[in-house]
Design an enzyme around this catalytic site. Structure first.
Site, PDB file in Angstrom:
ATOM      1  N   ASP A  56     -18.674  17.516  21.673  1.00 20.69           N
ATOM      2  CA  ASP A  56     -18.217  17.159  20.331  1.00 20.69           C
ATOM      3  C   ASP A  56     -18.549  15.680  20.093  1.00 20.69           C
ATOM      4  O   ASP A  56     -18.015  14.801  20.764  1.00 20.69           O
ATOM      5  CB  ASP A  56     -16.702  17.405  20.274  1.00 20.69           C
ATOM      6  CG  ASP A  56     -16.085  17.002  18.948  1.00 20.69           C
ATOM      7  OD1 ASP A  56     -16.771  16.392  18.099  1.00 20.69           O
ATOM      8  OD2 ASP A  56     -14.892  17.300  18.766  1.00 20.69           O
ATOM      9  N   ILE A  57     -19.409  15.430  19.121  1.00 24.84           N
ATOM     10  CA  ILE A  57     -19.915  14.059  18.899  1.00 24.84           C
ATOM     11  C   ILE A  57     -18.782  13.094  18.507  1.00 24.84           C
ATOM     12  O   ILE A  57     -18.889  11.890  18.759  1.00 24.84           O
ATOM     13  CB  ILE A  57     -21.045  14.084  17.846  1.00 24.84           C
ATOM     14  CG1 ILE A  57     -21.942  12.846  17.974  1.00 24.84           C
ATOM     15  CG2 ILE A  57     -20.488  14.218  16.438  1.00 24.84           C
ATOM     16  CD1 ILE A  57     -23.237  12.945  17.196  1.00 24.84           C
ATOM     17  N   ASN A  80     -24.428  15.075   3.384  1.00 24.70           N
ATOM     18  CA  ASN A  80     -25.167  15.544   2.199  1.00 24.70           C
ATOM     19  C   ASN A  80     -25.349  14.359   1.253  1.00 24.70           C
ATOM     20  O   ASN A  80     -24.827  13.276   1.501  1.00 24.70           O
ATOM     21  CB  ASN A  80     -24.453  16.711   1.514  1.00 24.70           C
ATOM     22  CG  ASN A  80     -23.051  16.330   1.078  1.00 24.70           C
ATOM     23  OD1 ASN A  80     -22.880  15.416   0.258  1.00 24.70           O
ATOM     24  ND2 ASN A  80     -22.038  16.975   1.642  1.00 24.70           N
ATOM     25  N   ASP A 135     -20.079  16.916   9.634  1.00 24.58           N
ATOM     26  CA  ASP A 135     -19.613  15.973   8.597  1.00 24.58           C
ATOM     27  C   ASP A 135     -18.086  16.053   8.469  1.00 24.58           C
ATOM     28  O   ASP A 135     -17.380  15.024   8.510  1.00 24.58           O
ATOM     29  CB  ASP A 135     -20.299  16.359   7.273  1.00 24.58           C
ATOM     30  CG  ASP A 135     -20.205  15.291   6.203  1.00 24.58           C
ATOM     31  OD1 ASP A 135     -19.681  14.199   6.484  1.00 24.58           O
ATOM     32  OD2 ASP A 135     -20.665  15.559   5.075  1.00 24.58           O
ATOM     33  N   SER A 185     -29.547  19.205  10.240  1.00 24.32           N
ATOM     34  CA  SER A 185     -30.105  20.263   9.371  1.00 24.32           C
ATOM     35  C   SER A 185     -30.103  21.668   9.967  1.00 24.32           C
ATOM     36  O   SER A 185     -30.503  22.613   9.279  1.00 24.32           O
ATOM     37  CB  SER A 185     -31.552  19.949   8.905  1.00 24.32           C
ATOM     38  OG  SER A 185     -31.546  19.021   7.847  1.00 24.32           O
ATOM     39  N   THR A 186     -29.684  21.834  11.229  1.00 25.72           N
ATOM     40  CA  THR A 186     -29.816  23.176  11.831  1.00 25.72           C
ATOM     41  C   THR A 186     -28.567  24.034  11.670  1.00 25.72           C
ATOM     42  O   THR A 186     -28.515  25.140  12.219  1.00 25.72           O
ATOM     43  CB  THR A 186     -30.195  23.088  13.327  1.00 25.72           C
ATOM     44  OG1 THR A 186     -29.122  22.478  14.053  1.00 25.72           O
ATOM     45  CG2 THR A 186     -31.469  22.294  13.525  1.00 25.72           C
ATOM     46  N   GLY A 187     -27.559  23.542  10.943  1.00 29.00           N
ATOM     47  CA  GLY A 187     -26.363  24.343  10.663  1.00 29.00           C
ATOM     48  C   GLY A 187     -26.433  24.888   9.248  1.00 29.00           C
ATOM     49  O   GLY A 187     -27.284  25.730   8.947  1.00 29.00           O
ATOM     50  N   ALA A 188     -25.612  24.351   8.378  1.00 33.62           N
ATOM     51  CA  ALA A 188     -25.545  24.823   6.992  1.00 33.62           C
ATOM     52  C   ALA A 188     -26.898  24.726   6.288  1.00 33.62           C
ATOM     53  O   ALA A 188     -27.186  25.522   5.385  1.00 33.62           O
ATOM     54  CB  ALA A 188     -24.501  24.007   6.232  1.00 33.62           C
ATOM     55  N   TYR A 189     -27.737  23.775   6.687  1.00 35.21           N
ATOM     56  CA  TYR A 189     -29.030  23.588   6.017  1.00 35.21           C
ATOM     57  C   TYR A 189     -30.143  24.476   6.577  1.00 35.21           C
ATOM     58  O   TYR A 189     -31.272  24.442   6.082  1.00 35.21           O
ATOM     59  CB  TYR A 189     -29.431  22.105   6.044  1.00 35.21           C
ATOM     60  CG  TYR A 189     -28.683  21.250   5.028  1.00 35.21           C
ATOM     61  CD1 TYR A 189     -27.778  21.812   4.129  1.00 35.21           C
ATOM     62  CD2 TYR A 189     -28.904  19.873   4.953  1.00 35.21           C
ATOM     63  CE1 TYR A 189     -27.108  21.026   3.197  1.00 35.21           C
ATOM     64  CE2 TYR A 189     -28.241  19.086   4.013  1.00 35.21           C
ATOM     65  CZ  TYR A 189     -27.341  19.670   3.140  1.00 35.21           C
ATOM     66  OH  TYR A 189     -26.691  18.892   2.211  1.00 35.21           O
TER      67      TYR A 189
END
Ligand code: AR6
Length: 196
Positions: A27-28, A41, A51, A134-138
């Site tokens: 977890d970052i 976004n 985010d 970008s590899t999740g929701a995007y």
């Protein structure tokens, strides 16, 4: 490493990627580094995924600060303090939404990594941690995004001696395994190019 059946001349000697690059699962928001990068976004006003996790952990002052920034175009980056996070700073970058690959997605994703690293250097930071932008929701394809993340960072570090640690923080095991595999593949490509 042993390569059975290959003559010594053809055996690739594996030169690793820049040793300042690390790949971790976790977890970052828990990382004690100079800066963590947020996959934000264009409004910079928070959202889901990493985010949301960053805003929850940083506390409400982060959102108040972000609201003064006037948003951020895709591919660019902005820096704020980390507030309640263990990280001193948050670098907010906006990855491209995947729309099939013909809309400059690769270039924009590479720009996210380059612009975030540049901001870190400009603020004399020594350590920075990235999520898989970008590899999740995007919905950017994971392997393709991983190649861009690792190659862009490795190229950046080749001309920079101030950064000491760049950590790729993979939240789930699929992302972690992909980063490990692509890092090994890129190392082979780098050593083959050097041999040519
Ligand atoms: N630590 C590290 N990685 C995480 C964490 C965490 N705590 N939580 C999720 N991830 P995403 P995007 C991973 O969707 O695709 C937001 O709503 C996640 O598993 O967070 O760039 C923004 O406001 C995935 O591997 O970011 C934007 O609207 C990676 O982080 C939009 O989502 C990125 O997934 C941005 O979408």
């Amino acid at each position: 490493m042993h390569f059975p059946g290959r003559s010594p001349a053809l055996r690739p000697h594996l030169i690793p990627m820049d040793p300042r690059i690390e790949i971790q699962q976790g977890d970052i928001t828990r990382l004690q580094v100079d800066a963590i990068v947020n996959a934000a976004n264009r409004t910079l006003l928070g959202g889901g995924g990493v985010d949301g996790a960053i805003h929850r952990a940083a506390g409400p002052r982060l959102l108040l600060k972000c609201a003064t920034l006037g948003g951020c175009p895709t591919g660019e980056a902005r820096i704020t303090r980390g507030y309640r996070l263990p990280a001193r700073y948050v670098i907010h970058t906006v990855g491209p939404v995947w729309r099939g690959g013909q809309h400059n997605e690769d270039v924009l994703l590479a720009a996210c990594y380059r612009n975030s690293l540049t901001l870190a250097v400009q603020h004399q930071l020594l350590s920075i941690a990235f999520p898989s932008i970008s590899t999740g929701a995007y919905r950017f394809p994971l392997e393709r995004a991983t190649r861009i993340a690792l190659r862009t960072t490795n190229d950046f570090l080749a001309t920079n001696s101030s950064l000491q640690r760049v950590i790729f923080v993979c939240y789930d095991s699929r992302t972690y395994e992909t980063y490990r595999r692509i890092a090994a593949l890129l190392s082979e490509e780098i050593s083959e190019n050097r041999d040519q």
